[in-house]
Each structure stands twice: as structure tokens, then as C-alpha cells.
Design a protein around this motif. Structure first.
Motif, PDB file in Angstrom:
ATOM      1  N   GLY A  83       5.376  12.707  -5.696  1.00 10.24           N
ATOM      2  CA  GLY A  83       5.473  13.315  -4.375  1.00 10.24           C
ATOM      3  C   GLY A  83       6.307  12.582  -3.334  1.00 10.24           C
ATOM      4  N   THR A  84       6.616  11.307  -3.604  1.00  7.92           N
ATOM      5  CA  THR A  84       7.259  10.501  -2.559  1.00  7.92           C
ATOM      6  C   THR A  84       8.656  11.025  -2.202  1.00  7.92           C
ATOM      7  N   GLY A 119      -6.651  10.823 -20.222  1.00  7.76           N
ATOM      8  CA  GLY A 119      -6.174  10.302 -18.935  1.00  7.76           C
ATOM      9  C   GLY A 119      -4.670  10.438 -18.741  1.00  7.76           C
ATOM     10  N   ARG A 257       6.744  -1.613 -11.342  1.00  6.57           N
ATOM     11  CA  ARG A 257       6.581  -0.173 -11.108  1.00  6.57           C
ATOM     12  C   ARG A 257       7.719   0.622 -11.784  1.00  6.57           C
ATOM     13  N   TYR A 261      12.602   3.146  -6.215  1.00  8.45           N
ATOM     14  CA  TYR A 261      12.751   3.035  -4.758  1.00  8.45           C
ATOM     15  C   TYR A 261      12.001   1.874  -4.105  1.00  8.45           C
ATOM     16  N   CYS A 281      -4.190   3.845  -9.575  1.00  7.40           N
ATOM     17  CA  CYS A 281      -3.423   3.972  -8.341  1.00  7.40           C
ATOM     18  C   CYS A 281      -2.196   3.073  -8.412  1.00  7.40           C
ATOM     19  N   GLY A 282      -1.062   3.601  -7.977  1.00  2.55           N
ATOM     20  CA  GLY A 282       0.141   2.782  -7.918  1.00  2.55           C
ATOM     21  C   GLY A 282       0.845   3.040  -6.597  1.00  2.55           C
ATOM     22  N   GLY A 283       1.448   1.999  -6.063  1.00  4.42           N
ATOM     23  CA  GLY A 283       2.139   2.226  -4.795  1.00  4.42           C
ATOM     24  C   GLY A 283       2.993   1.049  -4.390  1.00  4.42           C
ATOM     25  N   GLY A 284       3.567   1.180  -3.218  1.00  4.33           N
ATOM     26  CA  GLY A 284       4.385   0.100  -2.708  1.00  4.33           C
ATOM     27  C   GLY A 284       5.271   0.553  -1.572  1.00  4.33           C
ATOM     28  N   TYR A 286       8.837   1.296   0.315  1.00  2.00           N
ATOM     29  CA  TYR A 286      10.154   1.853  -0.042  1.00  2.00           C
ATOM     30  C   TYR A 286      10.996   1.981   1.227  1.00  2.00           C
ATOM     31  N   GLY A 306      -4.144   8.901  -9.442  1.00  2.00           N
ATOM     32  CA  GLY A 306      -4.221   9.963 -10.446  1.00  2.00           C
ATOM     33  C   GLY A 306      -5.622  10.572 -10.445  1.00  2.00           C
ATOM     34  N   ARG A 309      -7.872  10.685 -13.766  1.00  2.00           N
ATOM     35  CA  ARG A 309      -8.493   9.391 -14.080  1.00  2.00           C
ATOM     36  C   ARG A 309      -9.640   9.091 -13.121  1.00  2.00           C
TER      37      ARG A 309
HETATM   38  P1  HAM Z   1       3.025   6.399 -10.309  1.00  2.00           P
HETATM   39  O1  HAM Z   1       2.570   5.002 -10.617  1.00  2.00           O
HETATM   40  O2  HAM Z   1       4.117   6.960 -11.129  1.00  2.00           O
HETATM   41  O3  HAM Z   1       3.415   6.395  -8.771  1.00  2.00           O
HETATM   42  O4  HAM Z   1       1.778   7.380 -10.388  1.00  2.00           O
HETATM   43  C1  HAM Z   1       0.607   7.132  -9.658  1.00  2.00           C
HETATM   44  C2  HAM Z   1      -0.616   7.453 -10.478  1.00  2.00           C
HETATM   45  O5  HAM Z   1      -0.550   8.790 -10.995  1.00  2.00           O
HETATM   46  C3  HAM Z   1      -0.793   6.613 -11.736  1.00  2.00           C
HETATM   47  O6  HAM Z   1      -1.362   5.358 -11.426  1.00  2.00           O
HETATM   48  C4  HAM Z   1      -1.750   7.460 -12.555  1.00  2.00           C
HETATM   49  O7  HAM Z   1      -3.088   7.293 -12.108  1.00  2.00           O
HETATM   50  C5  HAM Z   1      -1.289   8.872 -12.203  1.00  2.00           C
HETATM   51  N1  HAM Z   1      -0.433   9.406 -13.283  1.00  2.00           N
HETATM   52  C6  HAM Z   1       0.879   9.199 -13.488  1.00  2.00           C
HETATM   53  N2  HAM Z   1       1.309   9.863 -14.577  1.00  2.00           N
HETATM   54  C7  HAM Z   1       0.231  10.509 -15.084  1.00  2.00           C
HETATM   55  C8  HAM Z   1       0.007  11.383 -16.213  1.00  2.00           C
HETATM   56  N3  HAM Z   1       1.003  11.736 -17.039  1.00  2.00           N
HETATM   57  N4  HAM Z   1      -1.251  11.884 -16.415  1.00  2.00           N
HETATM   58  C9  HAM Z   1      -2.255  11.544 -15.584  1.00  2.00           C
HETATM   59  N5  HAM Z   1      -2.099  10.731 -14.496  1.00  2.00           N
HETATM   60  C10 HAM Z   1      -0.892  10.223 -14.262  1.00  2.00           C
HETATM   61  C11 HAM Z   1       3.948   7.469  -8.107  1.00  2.00           C
HETATM   62  O8  HAM Z   1       3.948   8.587  -8.539  1.00  2.00           O
HETATM   63  C12 HAM Z   1       4.434   7.121  -6.722  1.00  2.00           C
HETATM   64  N6  HAM Z   1       4.941   8.354  -6.093  1.00  2.00           N
HETATM   65  C13 HAM Z   1       3.338   6.489  -5.890  1.00  2.00           C
HETATM   66  C14 HAM Z   1       3.786   6.121  -4.525  1.00  2.00           C
HETATM   67  C15 HAM Z   1       3.556   6.832  -3.393  1.00  2.00           C
HETATM   68  N7  HAM Z   1       4.490   5.057  -4.191  1.00  2.00           N
HETATM   69  C16 HAM Z   1       4.719   5.081  -2.890  1.00  2.00           C
HETATM   70  N8  HAM Z   1       4.163   6.175  -2.391  1.00  2.00           N
END
Ligand code: HAM
Length: 429
Positions: A83-84, A119, A257, A261, A281-284, A286, A306, A309
Motif C-alpha cells: 500500500g505504501t 500464513g 527489507r 524505498y 509486521c514490517g516497516g521503516g 522512506y 499481515g 498472520r
Molecule cells: P512487507 O514486509 O512486504 O511490507 O509486508 C508487511 C507484512 O505483510 C508482512 O510482515 C506479512 O505479515 C504480510 N505479508 C506480506 N506478504 C504476505 C503474503 N503473501 N501472505 C500473507 N501475508 C503477507 C510492506 O508491504 C510495506 N508496504 C510496509 C510499509 C508500510 N513500510 C512502510 N510503510
């Protein structure tokens, strides 16, 4: 006849499962509301270019996992994998009508063509939070503690916070130069996947899962040693503040990560209670994303959780839904009209009402009310309907006499009084 099934990696969420989803979402939204974070909704479908530029062409997400297709106007479209980038686009596009500082959240489906397992799905859901336009250390701390508190509030156990810093653009350029030199020398000791990444996305090699490569990497130069004084100072202060706030964390210099970005702070929250897909949860930060996409300089930080999860780990107490308050038993042509009128009237109160739609015998309808454990029932037969009245009584109550009342359909005051005394005891209306 075709036997249709859903696509691999997608799931149906059925009403019984959704009780927990709704309860979890309610708690999350309340936490965000209380923290002055406002909702934003962006389209699920975006131009492919947005993610290529925003997330980075060398990332796995963009190069291997996107659902991309040409629409009927020959435009390349992609189902959002995160979504970012969309939020960044919305900020730039609506620049004049948006404020310079914004705390935003979104919740919804994301799509990544990954190998499905517990998950991990191809259509999954994220809660994302983005603090757009915020540069101060306070925003880093506020965003990390917000993610942490949401997970704690939902009773998730064995939480681990890992943090790292990726420095600013210049720090990374000087690091990458040294790292690439080292990679050339050590190339043959790395696994094949990592070797392939040298040209495309060398930093990602740092978070390899390959045990052998991990060992080799122990001797690689560390980004940490290439940080400018300012970046280092920033990182050390963040660690200090987290300690003061008693948020336990571990440093992981290999946490880079999967999206391009990020600058400075990067973090992940895992739970020991999850299996191999442990990252909740993942973040940081940008700081350059919005300016790189054509907007003004807009330092920002965010995270995504997520939801699949999260639901797996949140407590069983969230699986409970509210019981039915009133079951409306009705039989007969006149009775059903009155019953429908009552059903509409009862929607004005904070009560869960179910109108029996079957036209089955009274005893069958009573059985249904019993099965639902309805707190009370309204009974209307044609006899009552002719007199324009109905009987309301607490169901399964020993003291039936006292709790049963015959009420005329026009007598709202008497109905309200009964509801108040019997069902709405702790509610204001
Ligand atoms: P991401 O680490 O790619 O970050 O995804 C965040 C969370 O989404 C993961 O930790 C996991 O819990 C969930 N997730 C990702 N892929 C899957 C999948 N295939 N199935 C189930 N759950 C999944 C982002 O997406 C960034 N946009 C986060 C962010 C926001 N950074 C800055 N602002």
C-alpha cells in the motif's frame, strides 16, 4: 458442468471466521482512532509503472510476484502488492487538497504471486499505517510503539522487535561500492540465488536464509560502519528512546527489507508463536520515495501488519459474537405483516433482532430461537395480529409471568420500557 474453485492462494472468509476478523479490525481501528490516525482508501488496481518505480524493479515483489495485465485499453495494470506506493501517489496527486503532515491508515487486500503456505497467500490483507511528512525521531518511535501496542492489545505473545538502520542515500552508495568489491571476491562462496542478486539488488543478499551464505557474510563489510555521523546519531538516539519506553528490541544488521524505498530506520516484528512465516509486521522510513516519484521532499515512515498472520495468533475470546436479543416468531398472513413492521421498528435500538422468515410451525420457530440462544422472543399469531398486538417475553426464563408482556403495536412507550428493563439494561438510548 464446471466445478469452480477459488484460485490457488486465495481464500473465502466465511461468516463464522469473520467474527474474529471483525473483532480484530474493531480493536485496531479503535487504537488508530485514539492515536489520531485517519483512514485513506486507494484503488486496488494501479498503473504497473507506479510499483516498478516506487518499490524497485530489482525487488522480488516487482520482478516475480506482481499480478500484471493489460486492460482493454492496452494499459498495463497491476493489482497492488502493497500500500505504501499507492499512498505516496495519492499524496502527490491530491497535493493541493492534502495537508503537509498526515497520519494515515488503510486496510485491505494485497496481491503477490508467491508460493502459498500457512500464513502466506496470493491474496492477503494488510493493515498499513503511514506517517507522511514527518521527519523527527518522535515519528519513528511513535510508529514503532503504535505497531507494538496494536499487537500487544490483541494479546499476541512472544513478540520480538528487530531494528536496523539503512542510513541515507549517500551512506548506502558508499557502502554498496565496498560491498560490491567484497562480493566480487567472495562470489563463488555464495548460494546461486545470492549470486544472481549481485547485479540486481545486492543489499538483499544480506537477508538471505541460506545458512552457508550467512556464514560467509559474517566477514562482509557492514553498512553500519558507513553511516554518516548524522545517520549514526539518529539511530543511536532511537535505540535509547526505545529503551526508555521499555520496548524490548534486538539489532539485526542484516535486516534490509524487501522493498527498495527504505532509508534510515527499518524494523520487523515477529512472533515466536508463528511457524516459518513469522513476520507479522514490517516497516521503516522512506524519506525519498515521494520526491523520487515526482512529489516534493516528504520524509515519511510507516509499517504494515499481515492480517492473516495476526488472526492466526489472536485469542479465541475474539471468536465470540453477540447473542441474538429478540427472535420474532410469526405465523399467519396478518401476523407476518405486523412482524415485519416490528422488525423495522426494532432496528432503532442497539439490539440484535432476527425475524423468522420461514413461515414454519410455531414449535419449529421456537426451536430455532432456542438454538440461537435468543434472550427473548416476540410471538405473533393471527389472533394477536387481529388485535394489533404482540407478546414479548424473555426466553428460557423461569419467571415468565413477570417478564411477559402483551403490547399494542402502537404503544412505543410500553415497548421501550420493556426493552429497557429487560434487554437494554446497561445501554443508553
Ligand atoms: P512487507 O514486509 O512486504 O511490507 O509486508 C508487511 C507484512 O505483510 C508482512 O510482515 C506479512 O505479515 C504480510 N505479508 C506480506 N506478504 C504476505 C503474503 N503473501 N501472505 C500473507 N501475508 C503477507 C510492506 O508491504 C510495506 N508496504 C510496509 C510499509 C508500510 N513500510 C512502510 N510503510
Amino acid at each position: 458442468m464446471n466445478n469452480f474453485t477459488n484460485l490457488r492462494g486465495t481464500v473465502d472468509l466465511l461468516p463464522d471466521q469473520l467474527i474474529k476478523w471483525q473483532n480484530v479490525e474493531k480493536i485496531i481501528i479503535e487504537q488508530l482512532f485514539r492515536s489520531s490516525v485517519k483512514e485513506i482508501r486507494t484503488p486496488i488496481l494501479e498503473m504497473t509503472e507506479l510499483f516498478m518505480r516506487g518499490i524497485g524493479e530489482g525487488t522480488d515483489v516487482v520482478s516475480k510476484e506482481m499480478y500484471t495485465f493489460l486492460d482493454r485499453g492496452e494499459r498495463s495494470c497491476t493489482l497492488r502488492p502493497e500500500g505504501t506506493a499507492s499512498v505516496a501517489r495519492a499524496i502527490i496527486q491530491n497535493g493541493k487538497s492534502t495537508k503537509p503532515f498526515q497520519k494515515l491508515w488503510y486496510m485491505g487486500p494485497m496481491f503477490r504471486y508467491e508460493r502459498p503456505q500457512a500464513g502466506r497467500q496470493r491474496q492477503f490483507h494488510q493493515l498499513g499505517v503511514e506517517f507522511v511528512g514527518y521527519e523527527s525521531l518522535r515519528s519513528d518511535i511513535e510508529i514503532i510503539t503504535l505497531a507494538w501496542d496494536i499487537l500487544e492489545k490483541l494479546g499476541i505473545e512472544e513478540l520480538n522487535l528487530e531494528i536496523n538502520t539503512l542510513g541515507d542515500h549517500d551512506d548506502r552508495v558508499s557502502y554498496q561500492k565496498e560491498f560490491l568489491k567484497w562480493l566480487e571476491v567472495n562470489k563463488n562462496s555464495l548460494d546461486l540465488d545470492s549470486q544472481k542478486r549481485i547485479d540486481k539488488n545486492p543489499l538483499r543478499i544480506l537477508d538471505t536464509k541460506n545458512v552457508q551464505t550467512k556464514k560467509v557474510l559474517e566477514n562482509a563489510p557492514r553498512l553500519f560502519d558507513f553511516l554518516s555521523e548524522k545517520s549514526l546519531e539518529r539511530y543511536l538516539t532511537i535505540k535509547e528512546k526505545l529503551k526508555l519506553l521499555k520496548i524490548p528490541f534486538i539489532e539485526n544488521f542484516n535486516l534490509v527489507r524487501g522493498l527498495d524505498y527504505y532509508t534510515h530506520t527499518a524494523f520487523e516484528i515477529t512472533s515466536g508463536a508463528l511457524g516459518s512465516q513469522a513476520t507479522l509486521c514490517g516497516g521503516g522510513r522512506y524519506d525519498n520515495l515521494i520526491s523520487q516519484m515526482g512529489g516534493t521532499e516528504t520524509p515519511s515512515i510507516g509499517f504494515a501488519i499481515g492480517l492473516e498472520r495476526l488472526i492466526l495468533l489472536s485469542g479465541n475470546d475474539l471468536e465470540k459474537s453477540r447473542d441474538t436479543d429478540i427472535y420474532i416468531v410469526n405465523k399467519g398472513v396478518h401476523a407476518e405483516t405486523l412482524a415485519m413492521e416490528l422488525s423495522r421498528k426494532l432496528r432503532n435500538y442497539d439490539l440484535i433482532t432476527e425475524l423468522d422468515l420461514s413461515g414454519a410451525s410455531f414449535s419449529k420457530q421456537f426451536k430455532k430461537a432456542n438454538k440461537l440462544k435468543s434472550k427473548s422472543i416476540i410471538v405473533i399469531g393471527d389472533n394477536e395480529a387481529f388485535k394489533n398486538e404482540f407478546v414479548i417475553r424473555l426466553f428460557n426464563n423461569e419467571n415468565l409471568e413477570k417478564k411477559e408482556e402483551t403490547i399494542s403495536i402502537q404503544d412505543n412507550i410500553k415497548l421501550e420500557k420493556w426493552l429497557k428493563n429487560n434487554l437494554l439494561l446497561d445501554k443508553n438510548f
